[in-house]
Each structure stands twice: as structure tokens, then as C-alpha cells.
Design a protein around this motif. Structure first.
Motif, mmCIF file in Angstrom:
data_model
loop_
_atom_site.group_PDB
_atom_site.id
_atom_site.type_symbol
_atom_site.label_atom_id
_atom_site.label_comp_id
_atom_site.label_asym_id
_atom_site.label_seq_id
_atom_site.Cartn_x
_atom_site.Cartn_y
_atom_site.Cartn_z
ATOM 1 N N THR A 286 1.004 -0.940 0.105
ATOM 2 C CA THR A 286 -0.266 -0.091 -0.054
ATOM 3 C C THR A 286 1.284 1.645 -0.004
ATOM 4 O O THR A 286 0.353 2.644 -0.795
ATOM 5 C CB THR A 286 -0.595 -0.118 1.081
ATOM 6 N N SER A 287 1.955 1.076 0.551
ATOM 7 C CA SER A 287 2.822 2.052 1.079
ATOM 8 C C SER A 287 3.364 3.101 -0.168
ATOM 9 O O SER A 287 3.500 3.542 -0.976
ATOM 10 C CB SER A 287 4.222 1.592 1.847
ATOM 11 N N ARG A 290 0.637 4.389 -2.933
ATOM 12 C CA ARG A 290 0.136 5.110 -2.286
ATOM 13 C C ARG A 290 1.105 6.513 -3.165
ATOM 14 O O ARG A 290 1.459 8.068 -3.282
ATOM 15 C CB ARG A 290 0.316 5.499 -0.889
ATOM 16 N N ARG A 291 2.224 6.421 -3.497
ATOM 17 C CA ARG A 291 2.872 6.995 -4.311
ATOM 18 C C ARG A 291 3.529 6.899 -5.562
ATOM 19 O O ARG A 291 4.079 7.885 -5.600
ATOM 20 C CB ARG A 291 4.805 6.050 -3.977
ATOM 21 N N VAL A 295 -2.328 7.441 -7.337
ATOM 22 C CA VAL A 295 -3.214 7.154 -5.876
ATOM 23 C C VAL A 295 -2.939 8.676 -5.657
ATOM 24 O O VAL A 295 -4.149 8.972 -5.159
ATOM 25 C CB VAL A 295 -2.550 6.305 -5.436
ATOM 26 N N ALA A 296 -1.419 9.067 -5.407
ATOM 27 C CA ALA A 296 -1.281 10.317 -4.907
ATOM 28 C C ALA A 296 -2.349 11.491 -5.323
ATOM 29 O O ALA A 296 -2.904 11.863 -4.841
ATOM 30 C CB ALA A 296 0.171 10.466 -5.713
ATOM 31 N N GLY B 36 2.455 7.365 2.410
ATOM 32 C CA GLY B 36 2.801 6.044 1.725
ATOM 33 C C GLY B 36 4.435 5.661 1.671
ATOM 34 O O GLY B 36 5.289 5.504 0.696
#
Lengths: 341, 82
Positions: A286-287, A290-291, A295-296, B36
């Protein structure tokens, strides 16, 4: 007079389950769901009944202080596979239907299981044979480096390879010892940031090919079927075609080949809006998601089922509940999915 | 003094974002996990803070700083370390 802009409903987001691999394991991972969530518990108990040494694996999994060899292939990989599949099964049991599946390393076996390429029973059998073969790998491990593949390439010492490309500035190096320790020292000296991944063997390193060749025939080629759900491969970096998915050479080659999770994720996200659900311990995937720009920007979303790190059992349950509530909204699932917690 | 924008710029670069995606005051109290930024990004951020701003956050300290606000308070209020 202003004409109101025509109303475009937001495009439906495709649902993707992602499954983490070696390195994501931690003491009592997802254990808060064990005995609390029926589907999760049944899948885990089934795994412990079928895996050789299942009772000891269960004990090591549930221990407050994990056994010393917890990160070793013999412990980490069967547990990760079982937990990933149990979480995926819990989600489908709750009424969520994934449009695509993507796993990292041993997580790719969980993705293939959810896609119907092999049954859970066959997956457990393959994994126990696989552990019996690859436990003979030379001691080594993996090293996360905060740099891109090109930058790292210039620093590689003999015997060290890029074992995984996770993100534009995150690769995992793989090597037997003492090459890995020498590599870590050299990178730190060169000013690169690195951290050991939780692994005791050099996964995704060509030495694994020799390990398997020395035990040829030890791995049964169980029946394979074409995936019934789109399967993205972190091995190829793209969608898996039926011919490849049903070719055992593809699966048998994985421990010696690099993981291209980053490229696979980018290719998947480039196809439109998605909701990614991490069905595994921690939030590493997920991390990474998110980058990504998709997604951002908010075009796609990434949801982790479980907390980022080990916590109280109630935290696992609360985290799954919160994730399912988030998932219910964009999918308009009515009633909200309930794994009977 | 380290500003929020400077910190976000470094976090973005360390994570490999081409553009700084996390912006504005609303990220001050968001946990790095939710943004993130994993432990490797935070380690790299601590190295870059040292390199560019001569700001020293030991590895075992940055692990426990969960939000941009926590980092800024640690960096900008040295007295709180006593």
C-alpha cells in the motif's frame, strides 16, 4: 445563463487484491482475526492441517515472541502464503469480487491461488516441497536500497543482483553471504541509504537455480488451470496470459528471477482507476502504491486491510472493519461486506 | 528552521515522486504510513536532512516520529530533546 456541466458519473474503479511476500512477515501477523473471523480461521486451520510441521508453524505464528528462525524460508513463506490466501478468501467470502490480482514474490502464489490457477491444497503441497528444496540455499538475504535500478547497478559487487524493483527509488538487492554484508558496507560508504529486509536466504538470485537443479524432481508439477480472474505478474511486469500461467516452468523459475512489482503496478494503474486492497500483513505494498502518481492524484486508491505494524489483536479487527467500510462506498455494495467478525 | 514545504520536498524526492504530491497544512498530522512513506524513505530522508540542512535525526529517533509535525517539532524545538 450558464449551462450546467453534463454530469459524468465517476468511472467504476476496478478492484485489485495485492499480496505481499517475504519481508512482510511479523510476529502474530493477522492473528487478531484468528478465532474471530470464521473464513480466515478456517483457511488457516486447513493450512496447518496440511503443511508438514503445521502445529509447530501455528505455535510460532501465535507466539508473542516469534521463534529465532521466524524470518527463515521454513517459517516465513508457508505462513505468508497461508495468511495471504486466508485474507483473500475472507474478502471474497465477504462479497468482494476482485477484477485483478497481483502478488509480490511468494504473494504471487497466493494471487494465483485466488485466480484458480491451482487449488489451495495444491499450493500448500507445492510450498512445502519448495521449502524442502530452497531451505538448502546458501545463507544470505536481501537488502532494500533507496535508489533506482540504474543508480544501484553501478555499485553492484560480484555475486550481488537486483532481486526486486519495487518503486522508482526502491530496489531489493539479493546475495549470499558474505557478499551481501560487503555490499551493504560499500553502499553505506557511497552514501546510499539501505536496510536489511527480513529474509535469511538470497531469494530471486540465480543461485536458486543451482539449488533447485541439485534436487531435480523434488517439485511435483501439480495441475494448473487458466486464471478465472485477471492475474498480473510481478515476475513479467504485466498481465499473465493463459499459456504462461499454466506452464510450470514459469512458476518453478520464480525463486531465481527478479520481482518486477513496481513495473507491474504501474502498468496495472495505467489502465484506469483502481482500488487496491492489500491482503496481507503490514502495509508495504500500500505504501508503494500511495507513492504512484495515480494514487497520489486520487484517480486510484490504496487500502491496507491490516495495521502497518504488529499491535493488539483488536487492532487487526478494527483495521479490517475500517477497510471494508471504505471499500463498501465506491463499490456500492449493499449491504456492506461483512466477514462476520 | 526547517519548513513543512522543505520537508515535503525531501520526502517526495526520497520516495521517487517526480512531483511533490503531499502538500499543504492538512498533511501535518497525517501519519507517514498513510502518505506512503515507509521506513526506507524515512531513513533516506534523515540522510538528506543531514546532507542538505545539517540536521541530525538519528535512525532510531526518526523511526518513532510518525508525522511531518513530529519531525518539524523535533528539528525546530531542540529544547524538547532535553
Amino acid at each position: 445563463m450558464d449551462t450546467p456541466a453534463p454530469h459524468h458519473p465517476p468511472p467504476a474503479r476496478r478492484l485489485v487484491f495485492t499480496f505481499p511476500g517475504q519481508g512482510a512477515q511479523h510476529a502474530r501477523m493477522a492473528a487478531g482475526l484468528y478465532g474471530t473471523c470464521e473464513a480466515f480461521t478456517a483457511t488457516m486451520d486447513h493450512a496447518f492441517a496440511l503443511l508438514p510441521g503445521g502445529a509447530a508453524l501455528r505455535e510460532g505464528w501465535l507466539a508473542q515472541t516469534p521463534p529465532a528462525r521466524f524470518d527463515d524460508i521454513t517459517c516465513a513463506q508457508p505462513l505468508l502464503y497461508a495468511v495471504d490466501v486466508a485474507l483473500g478468501t475472507m474478502l471474497t467470502g465477504a462479497g468482494l469480487r476482485p477484477d485483478a490480482l497481483l502478488g509480490h514474490s511468494v504473494g504471487e502464489l497466493a494471487a494465483a491461488t485466488l485466480a484458480g490457477v491451482f487449488t489451495f491444497d495444491d499450493g500448500l503441497r507445492y510450498l512445502s516441497e519448495y521449502v524442502a528444496v530452497y531451505r538448502h540455499a546458501p545463507p544470505g538475504g536481501m537488502l532494500a536500497v533507496a535508489a533506482g535500478p540504474d543508480e544501484v547497478d553501478a555499485h553492484l559487487l560480484p555475486g550481488v543482483v537486483i532481486g526486486a524493483v519495487n518503486a522508482p527509488r526502491q530496489v531489493l538487492l539479493s546475495a549470499p553471504e558474505p557478499a551481501l554484508t560487503r555490499m551493504e558496507t560499500a553502499l553505506r560508504r557511497a552514501g546510499l541509504t539501505c536496510a536489511r529486509a527480513r529474509a535469511a536466504q538470497p531469494f530471486h538470485h540465480p543461485v536458486m537455480r543451482d539449488v533447485a537443479a541439485a534436487r531435480a524432481g523434488a517439485l511435483t508439477r501439480l495441475p494448473l488451470r487458466a486464471p478465472h480472474t485477471t492475474l498480473y505478474s510481478a515476475r513479467t511486469g504485466r498481465e499473465l496470459d493463459d499459456g504462461t500461467a499454466t506452464d510450470w516452468r514459469f512458476w518453478l523459475g520464480q525463486p531465481a528471477e527478479p520481482v518486477l512489482f513496481g513495473p507491474a503496478l504501474r502498468r496495472l494503474l495505467s489502465g484506469g482507476p483502481h482500488v487496491l486492497v492489500e491482503a496481507g500483513p503490514g502495509q508495504s505494498l500500500t505504501s508503494l502504491a500511495r507513492r504512484t502518481p495515480e494514487v497520489a492524484r486520487g484517480d486510484s486508491a490504496a487500502v491496507a486491510l491490516l495495521p502497518a505494524r504488529a499491535g493488539a489483536p483488536e487492532a487487526d479487527v478494527a483495521s479490517v472493519r475500517a477497510a471494508l467500510e471504505r471499500l463498501a462506498a465506491p463499490h456500492g455494495l449493499s449491504p456492506a461486506p461483512s466477514p462476520r467478525l | 528552521m526547517l519548513s513543512l514545504d522543505q520537508l515535503l520536498q525531501i520526502l517526495g524526492e526520497c520516495s521517487g515522486d517526480e512531483q511533490v504530491t503531499a502538500q499543504g497544512e492538512d498533511v501535518l498530522d497525517r501519519e507517514f504510513d498513510a502518505l506512503g512513506y515507509d521506513s526506507l524513505v524515512l531513513l533516506e530522508t534523515s540522510a538528506q536532512l543531514k546532507h542538505r540542512h545539517d540536521i541530525d535525526i538519528p535512525e532510531d529517533v526518526i523511526r518513532d516520529l510518525k508525522t511531518p509535525r513530529a519531525v518539524l517539532e523535533y528539528v525546530n524545538v531542540p529544547a524538547s530533546r532535553d
